[in-house]
Design a protein around this motif. Sequence first.
Motif, mmCIF file in Angstrom:
data_model
loop_
_atom_site.group_PDB
_atom_site.id
_atom_site.type_symbol
_atom_site.label_atom_id
_atom_site.label_comp_id
_atom_site.label_asym_id
_atom_site.label_seq_id
_atom_site.Cartn_x
_atom_site.Cartn_y
_atom_site.Cartn_z
ATOM 1 N N GLY A 80 4.952 10.419 2.483
ATOM 2 C CA GLY A 80 4.068 10.498 1.325
ATOM 3 C C GLY A 80 3.788 11.942 0.930
ATOM 4 O O GLY A 80 3.789 12.293 -0.252
ATOM 5 N N ALA A 118 1.654 7.202 -3.943
ATOM 6 C CA ALA A 118 1.144 6.238 -2.965
ATOM 7 C C ALA A 118 1.229 4.815 -3.501
ATOM 8 O O ALA A 118 1.532 3.878 -2.770
ATOM 9 C CB ALA A 118 -0.297 6.573 -2.595
ATOM 10 N N LYS A 121 4.607 3.166 -3.020
ATOM 11 C CA LYS A 121 4.903 2.732 -1.648
ATOM 12 C C LYS A 121 4.217 1.403 -1.309
ATOM 13 O O LYS A 121 4.567 0.767 -0.322
ATOM 14 C CB LYS A 121 4.455 3.806 -0.653
ATOM 15 C CG LYS A 121 5.265 5.099 -0.742
ATOM 16 C CD LYS A 121 6.717 4.869 -0.356
ATOM 17 C CE LYS A 121 7.451 6.197 -0.179
ATOM 18 N NZ LYS A 121 8.908 5.995 -0.110
ATOM 19 N N ALA A 122 3.247 1.015 -2.115
ATOM 20 C CA ALA A 122 2.558 -0.255 -1.863
ATOM 21 C C ALA A 122 3.236 -1.419 -2.586
ATOM 22 O O ALA A 122 2.850 -2.569 -2.409
ATOM 23 C CB ALA A 122 1.098 -0.151 -2.294
ATOM 24 N N TYR A 279 -4.490 9.997 -0.912
ATOM 25 C CA TYR A 279 -3.256 9.225 -0.730
ATOM 26 C C TYR A 279 -3.538 7.921 0.004
ATOM 27 O O TYR A 279 -3.013 6.863 -0.351
ATOM 28 C CB TYR A 279 -2.230 10.063 0.041
ATOM 29 C CG TYR A 279 -0.852 9.438 0.104
ATOM 30 C CD1 TYR A 279 0.114 9.750 -0.853
ATOM 31 C CD2 TYR A 279 -0.514 8.536 1.101
ATOM 32 C CE1 TYR A 279 1.377 9.175 -0.811
ATOM 33 C CE2 TYR A 279 0.746 7.945 1.154
ATOM 34 C CZ TYR A 279 1.694 8.271 0.190
ATOM 35 O OH TYR A 279 2.935 7.696 0.238
ATOM 36 N N HIS A 283 -3.046 4.144 -1.528
ATOM 37 C CA HIS A 283 -2.143 3.184 -0.900
ATOM 38 C C HIS A 283 -2.877 1.894 -0.535
ATOM 39 O O HIS A 283 -2.400 0.786 -0.814
ATOM 40 C CB HIS A 283 -1.484 3.800 0.336
ATOM 41 C CG HIS A 283 -0.380 2.941 0.889
ATOM 42 N ND1 HIS A 283 -0.617 1.853 1.704
ATOM 43 C CD2 HIS A 283 0.961 2.974 0.695
ATOM 44 C CE1 HIS A 283 0.539 1.271 2.006
ATOM 45 N NE2 HIS A 283 1.514 1.936 1.404
#
Lengths: 410, 332
Positions: A80, A118, A121-122, A279, A283
């Motif tokens: 990240g 972030a 990435k989720a 971050y 997330h």
Amino acid sequence: MPSAARLSLHVPEPSVRPGGKPDFSHVGFAPAGEARRPPVDADPAEFRDLAYSLIRVLDDAGAAVGPWAEALSAADLRQGLRDMMLTRAYDARMVLSQRQGKTSFYVQCLGEEAVACAHRKALAPGDMCFPTYRQQGLLIAAGWPLVDMMNSVFSNEKDRLKGRQLPTMYSAREAGFFTVSGNLGTQYPQAVGWAMASAIAGDDKIASAWIGDGATAESDFHAALVFASVYRAPVILNVVNNQWAISSYQGIAGGESVKFASRGHGFGIASLRADGNDYLAVHAVSAWAAQRARANLGPTLIEWVTYRAAAHSTSDDPGKYRPRDEGAAWPLGDPLERLKLHLIKRGEWSEERHAQMRAEIDAEVLDAARDAESHGTLHDGPTPSPASMFEDVYKDMPRHLREQRQQLGV
Amino acid sequence: MVEAIRDALDVKMAEDQKVVVFGEDVGYFGGVFRCTEGLQRKYGKSRCFDAPINESGIVGVAIGMGAYGLRPVAEIQFADYVYPAYDQIVSEAARLRYRSGAEFFAPLVLRMPCGGGIYGGQTHSQSPEAVFTHVCGLKTVIPSNPYDAKGLLISAIEDDDPVIFLEPKRLYNGPFSGHPDQPAVAWAKHPLSETPEGRYVVPLGKAAVRREGKGVTVLCYGTMVHVSEAAAEETGVDAEILDLRSLIPLDIDAIVASVEKTGRCVIVHEATLTSGFGAELAAQVAERCFYALETPIRRVAGWDTPYPHAEEWSYFPGPERVGRALLAAMEG
């Protein structure tokens, strides 16, 4: 009952202008770890307070605290950090390229890197983001090649968009990144429609819609909310509140009276307000909303509280309308520095490793820029063919466009 | 024509799971003009449903559905209501393919009743085709009879470009010669009321000759096809009536062939005159057929006023006005 002798118009005004002392007292902050974390299947009516609080995970000392702190691995967090650093270095290079005349225009996301990086990435593969022009972090965090992005910024012969779009208005279907419009807000109902289609098809994919604080004033924002609410569409409705819409502070879009997150309440939509420079918070909150959408529990509206640290675009000078030192006074800090501090505190990072990664990233960006520039820049070198101008207006070129292409002589 | 439109939707919904139909009052009730009646019962609520009263939202979500891979057919209850969706149509639906280098496109159909003659006043009578034909990336289609309505709508649904599908509401329940004082006529006796069962297509971009003639070419579409036929009969002018059916793409070959044969051209549309689609047609004819023209091109159109309620029949370009233009074209 008090009465005025004459009516007068109220025009919101930021509390400070150039030359003044930065003041963010109107924004509304809360300590890290304070906001509660409802179960994803909770009734939105039971956590309306979360539209007015501020979900934060990282405290000022770099510790992850409170119910939203997740068990993200150190490797994930280092990735990240790398995604955010790469986004920042990419932006810096593109701003420089614009100053060098290699393109017409650029929009950086300085200070807002955590929101897109972030969030991406989720999400899961196959999910679709409907971004604005300031979500390049979605592409970078998805591992999309920088060269491809630069080819688009330079409108060169390798630009997959054939030189048709302004810089930063990428399109990358494979990366779950919908073609960016220049007209604000239009992508919001489209994201809801994509999510409705996923539900109609019995799919497991969700959509993620993006808009800025200023463009929440657009009718399309409200149209999207009513459709998302009525059909319980599997969509995340992101509002990036970076405090400024070019020169208009968030009050001009209605942020003086209410929090943007609370816009969801009138539609019964789950609404959260979170620290966009954190971050871990981005997330965790994104993952919560994604889980909720994927469980067929409907939409979530998230206001990401952040700060546009740079000019709106390369055509803008924020010193004309806000204090030049306002960014330095932003209480939620710099997302890169905060995640770096957290990793160091966990014993998973060091200044030396950071400097080394920074050097690697700078070299990577430079290599990509050289590669892209070898295929041309806006005013120099190979460009898309003028004949391609007539393609893709329709699936098959109709006769009148063939005739016009012949008139151009290409 | 209502049945033909419903039949086209039915055929495509049965054949292709990706076709979804929605709009204001479209679901349970079946639409204010009944074009979607029974479809929700037959195909379920997730494939035929009511939408909130928000045209920008209707078109915006249709674009998203199209980008996902569905084939949405959205109804705008009256063409007059489409303007809140103009940005979504012009800046988005029409340009997705172009701006994304063909990565994304939205194969949507926007059906909307247009035209007057039903005492709809200024907000239920407009013919806004020219605001769409001016937009690159859109196709614009207007049927004049049940056979074409079904075949064109099936073509539109199968087309990978966004299609504006204008349905002259005065023709929903029968042909209309433009004489409001004459008894209404049902479609049943009209030769083009027969619609074959199942799938067939009328291709977009192909005009049809409705009446052959040698004296003057009439370029028209929608309700004005029937009005022009009446005008030709009543004046005795040997008019060749071309039903354009599709404005973009335009069947320029059929137009040129007819005007070169007759040497005269009258253009008829119900929409307002200035900057109407007739202006484009006149320019095309002038550019391509100038030396074949015996007399000036003439246009008959709605006046440049809003569509009035009480004075509807003074506004409507009926057979008398069209007939006068035909005679003038013949005289020079």
